[in-house]
Every structure is written in structure tokens, then in C-alpha cells.
Design a protein around this motif. Structure first.
Motif, PDB file in Angstrom:
ATOM      1  N   ASP A  41     -16.227  -2.074  -5.235  1.00  0.00           N
ATOM      2  CA  ASP A  41     -15.308  -0.929  -5.173  1.00  0.00           C
ATOM      3  C   ASP A  41     -15.626  -0.057  -6.394  1.00  0.00           C
ATOM      4  O   ASP A  41     -15.205  -0.374  -7.512  1.00  0.00           O
TER       5      ASP A  41
ATOM      6  N   SER B 192      -7.920   1.632  -3.245  1.00  0.00           N
ATOM      7  CA  SER B 192      -9.030   1.164  -2.401  1.00  0.00           C
ATOM      8  C   SER B 192      -9.256  -0.334  -2.618  1.00  0.00           C
ATOM      9  O   SER B 192      -9.451  -1.075  -1.638  1.00  0.00           O
TER      10      SER B 192
ATOM     11  N   GLN C 159       0.839  -1.213   0.000  1.00  0.00           N
ATOM     12  CA  GLN C 159       0.000   0.000   0.000  1.00  0.00           C
ATOM     13  C   GLN C 159       0.870   1.259   0.000  1.00  0.00           C
ATOM     14  O   GLN C 159       0.572   2.230  -0.679  1.00  0.00           O
TER      15      GLN C 159
ATOM     16  N   GLN D 279     -11.542  -1.154   6.244  1.00  0.00           N
ATOM     17  CA  GLN D 279     -11.000  -2.472   6.610  1.00  0.00           C
ATOM     18  C   GLN D 279     -11.546  -2.913   7.968  1.00  0.00           C
ATOM     19  O   GLN D 279     -11.847  -4.093   8.176  1.00  0.00           O
TER      20      GLN D 279
ATOM     21  N   ALA E 266      -6.788  -2.171  -0.562  1.00  0.00           N
ATOM     22  CA  ALA E 266      -7.105  -2.118   0.882  1.00  0.00           C
ATOM     23  C   ALA E 266      -8.161  -3.163   1.233  1.00  0.00           C
ATOM     24  O   ALA E 266      -8.017  -3.894   2.221  1.00  0.00           O
ATOM     25  N   TRP E 267      -9.216  -3.254   0.408  1.00  0.00           N
ATOM     26  CA  TRP E 267     -10.290  -4.222   0.724  1.00  0.00           C
ATOM     27  C   TRP E 267      -9.779  -5.649   0.546  1.00  0.00           C
ATOM     28  O   TRP E 267     -10.101  -6.532   1.340  1.00  0.00           O
TER      29      TRP E 267
ATOM     30  N   PHE F  46      -9.341   4.012   4.274  1.00  0.00           N
ATOM     31  CA  PHE F  46      -9.109   2.582   4.043  1.00  0.00           C
ATOM     32  C   PHE F  46      -9.092   1.814   5.373  1.00  0.00           C
ATOM     33  O   PHE F  46      -9.625   0.711   5.477  1.00  0.00           O
TER      34      PHE F  46
ATOM     35  N   PRO G 221      -5.742   7.094   3.217  1.00  0.00           N
ATOM     36  CA  PRO G 221      -5.459   5.851   3.940  1.00  0.00           C
ATOM     37  C   PRO G 221      -6.240   5.698   5.234  1.00  0.00           C
ATOM     38  O   PRO G 221      -6.520   4.578   5.662  1.00  0.00           O
TER      39      PRO G 221
END
Ligand SMILES: C[S@@+](CC[C@H](N)C(=O)[O-])C[C@H]1O[C@@H](n2cnc3c(N)ncnc32)[C@H](O)[C@@H]1O
Length: 225
Positions: A70, A78, A30, A57, A81-82, A53, A50
Motif C-alpha cells: 500500500d 486504503s 471504514q 478488494q 480496505a485491503w 477500494f 471507496p
């Protein structure tokens, strides 16, 4: 009036700095994706915050989420992140009309991690069409989280389609819900009007429990009842 700018942009509020410093946690992948996007993409301001995110999360962990919508890929931050927050058999469907930012920056970084990359399905095309296709395929009620972060004029449409596709207990996150404070101004352009309309639609919606928070550029959170 103070609104909170994205954490990777410079701002002058030490309290916000303190909060974001003690919230943001990023994997090396990331960090690399954020750095490359900020250094190399001319539309770097589209990159998701972030801290947003981390919040998403955390919701995914809380609701044991596996399947994510998304809406708005850009360089893939993004989506990544998921993907990092869902189990091995989970899936992120990430949609965008334009894959140039993903191809220029994100795809090669994301593909470095085979444990994560296979969880993301990048779909090229209008997000409305992608969501309608999912509904037509019988996927209503099958998703756990939707992140709305594409063209603002379609925000209410994205909210409605996400409500259809989410299961009860699923969560919708609407990013840029404050639009740098423009939502409270008298004069509003089309994008601002659309975000304001979506915020009011969510507030009035009896199908969800919701709250609007002043984090990042504003995040509207709606849990489907
Ligand atoms: C703010 S960026 C997404 C940022 C990304 N979610 C992140 O966290 O870094 C918005 C994206 O929406 C895409 N977009 C704009 N209109 C769209 C549409 N009608 N359908 C799908 N994607 C669209 C743009 O191409 C752009 O990449």
C-alpha cells in the motif's frame, strides 16, 4: 471533457451517482474513518475513493491475495480496505513519509478492530526506500497486489518496484491515473507528466496485461504475466 470525481465529492452526473451508489460497500470502521478524515483533515482530498477500494478488494478476492503493498498511507483508508479483504494470515505493508494524518485520525479507528489491525504494518519513510528494502530482503515475487497512491513524480519508479515484488498473476492498481483530466491537456505540470509517463509505460509493458479505466480519478490496472 468529463472525468469522474471521487465519489465522496459532489458532482453533477446522475449516471456516476447511480454507479457509485450501487458499488460502494463499506464496513462501519471504514465509514467512520472516511467521515473523520473528511471532517477533520485539511488535506481531505487525498482520501482514496471507496469505489476504488471495492475494486481492489474484488481483485484481492479474485486472485486469493494475501500480501499487499500500500504505497501512500495518509489516514490509513486504503490499508484498512485491503486488510479487510485478505485472510487472517495476510499482511498489508503500508508506507508513508509522514504519519501525522495516521496518528491524528486513522490509527485509533483501525486499532478498534483487533481482527484487522494486526494485518497492517505501517512503515514510516520514503516508499522507494521501503520497497528497495523489501527487494533487498529477498521479498521479490512475494506480493499479490500493489496500490500506488503516493507522490506522483515517483509513479513509474513505484510501478517498476511493484513489478519486481509481485508474483505472476499479481495486480498493480495505479490511482489518480487521469489526475482530474490533466493528462490529456497540452500543458502539463511535473506531476501530470509523471502520471502520463507511467500510464504510457504500463501500456507499452509486455510484462503485464493492463487497462485504464475512467473510475474515480482514473485507475490503471496491470496484471503481471
Ligand atoms: C493520496 S495520499 C494516500 C491516500 C491513501 N492511499 C488513501 O487511500 O486514503 C498520498 C500519501 O503519500 C505520501 N507520500 C508523499 N510522498 C511520499 C514518498 N516519497 N514516500 C512515501 N509516501 C509519500 C503522503 O504523505 C500522503 O499521505
Amino acid at each position: 471533457m468529463t472525468t469522474v470525481s471521487k465519489s465522496y465529492e459532489s458532482h453533477e452526473d446522475p449516471v456516476i451517482d447511480y454507479c457509485t451508489k450501487l458499488t460502494i460497500k463499506m464496513s462501519p470502521l471504514q465509514e467512520e474513518l472516511q467521515k473523520e478524515t473528511l471532517e477533520k483533515h485539511e488535506r481531505r482530498g487525498m482520501l482514496g475513493g471507496p469505489e476504488i477500494f471495492v475494486i481492489g478488494q474484488s481483485f484481492l478476492n479474485l486472485i486469493h491475495g494475501k500480501n499487499v503493498l500500500d504505497i501512500g498511507t495518509f489516514t490509513g483508508a486504503s490499508a484498512l480496505a485491503w486488510a479487510l479483504a485478505i485472510p487472517e494470515d495476510g499482511k498489508v505493508i503500508s508506507m508513508d513519509v509522514d504519519h501525522s494524518a495516521l496518528d491524528q485520525i486513522g490509527r485509533s479507528i483501525i486499532e478498534k478492530c483487533s481482527k484487522t489491525a494486526h494485518k497492517i504494518d505501517f512503515r514510516l519513510g520514503s516508499a522507494i526506500e521501503t520497497l528497495d528494502k523489501l527487494i533487498a530482503e529477498g521479498k521479490s515475487g512475494k506480493f499479490d497486489l500493489a496500490f500506488i497512491d503516493a507522490d506522483k513524480v515517483n509513479y513509474t519508479n513505484y510501478y517498476e518496484k511493484s513489478m519486481e515484488l509481485l508474483r505472476s498473476g499479481g495486480v498493480i492498481l495505479v490511482d489518480n491515473a487521469l489526475w482530474d483530466g490533466a493528462v490529456v491537456k497540452t500543458e502539463k505540470d511535473e506531476a501530470t507528466k509523471a502520471i502520463d509517463e507511467c500510464n504510457r509505460r504500463i501500456f507499452a509493458d509486455e510484462r503485464s496485461n493492463s487497462f485504464l479505466i475512467n473510475v474515480g480519478d482514473g485507475l490503471h490496472v496491470a496484471f503481471k504475466k
